[in-house]
Design an enzyme around this catalytic site. Structure first.
Site, PDB file in Angstrom:
ATOM      1  CB  ALA A   1      10.882  51.008  -2.221  1.00 51.15           C
ATOM      2  CB  CYS A   2       9.896  47.889  -6.840  1.00 49.41           C
ATOM      3  SG  CYS A   2      11.492  47.263  -7.401  1.00 49.41           S
ATOM      4  CB  SER A   3       9.053  43.194  -5.135  1.00 46.65           C
ATOM      5  OG  SER A   3       7.673  43.451  -5.099  1.00 46.65           O
TER       6      SER A   3
END
Length: 230
Positions: free
Chosen positions: A173-175
């Site tokens: 996951a990232c932003s």
């Protein structure tokens, strides 16, 4: 790859080539990612009272895997059957099937708020050194109004390996998340830090890698559990 070759401040006009970048939903993140890629070029810096110049001096002989073209990374991820999951499904998999959420955002963002139980290993980090080259890179970021320049984290895989086993089931996951799904405007989807991280993990022997569609933003939007370390 186009690269920044000169920047002038003061009475002189600004002159530069286009900075390579990938499309992000957040414009600032887009600029940050593009400039981060220029760390593969060495800069010389000269300063005069009315003029600041940054010039490309040399090019690194080989790209790192993270810098491969998005089309190459996307094709590899699809070939290896890396699947994207929505936030609610990711939460269910984490709780019911022992999936690990790997949050690759910068440490400061992770500490502000993150999915409960997530593990943080940042794929890009703040520029650490203060050599002439690093000072020049900081100046290049500052020219675009970004005063926390980043570079690829060379210890990313090593740190992941110290925290997560190779056979673990991982949701990266990232932003913003990015996507591998084609659209009319983005026929190859949209690259993101989490998709780059997924690519590096599969390259290095991780066999159960998933991707959080819509990123942490969608996790917050769905009002799923989060914790803070501040």
């Amino acid at each position: 790859m186009a690269a920044l070759t000169s920047v002038s401040a003061g009475s002189s006009s600004h002159r530069f080539y286009s900075v390579p970048h990938t499309s992000y939903s957040c414009a600032k993140e887009c600029v940050t990612y593009g400039l981060a890629k220029t760390v593969n070029r060495r800069f010389s810096l000269s300063y005069h009272p009315s003029t600041l110049r940054i010039r490309s001096a040399a090019t690194k002989p080989a790209k790192s895997p993270a810098e491969e073209e998005w089309s190459t990374k996307r094709a590899f991820l699809l070939e290896k059957r890396v699947r994207s999951v929505e936030a609610k499904e990711a939460f269910r998999l984490q709780k019911e099937n022992n999936f690990v959420i790997l949050d690759v955002r910068p440490e400061a963002e992770f500490k502000e708020a993150h999915p409960e139980g997530a593990i943080n290993v940042q794929i890009y980090r703040l520029i650490k050194e203060w050599t002439a080259w690093d000072i020049a890179r900081r100046a290049a970021f500052a020219f675009f109004g970004i005063f926390s320049g980043t570079e690829e984290n060379p210890e990313f895989i090593q740190l992941v390996e110290s925290k997560i086993k190779k056979d673990a089931k991982i949701i990266v996951a990232c932003s913003s998340g990015g996507t591998m799904k084609p659209t009319q405007n983005l026929p190859e989807g949209q690259q993101s830090r989490s998709l780059i991280a997924a690519y590096l993990l599969v390259l290095n022997g991780y066999t159960n890698v998933f991707h959080l569609e819509g990123g942490i933003y969608n996790w917050y939007k769905e009002e799923l559990p989060t914790v803070s370390e501040e």
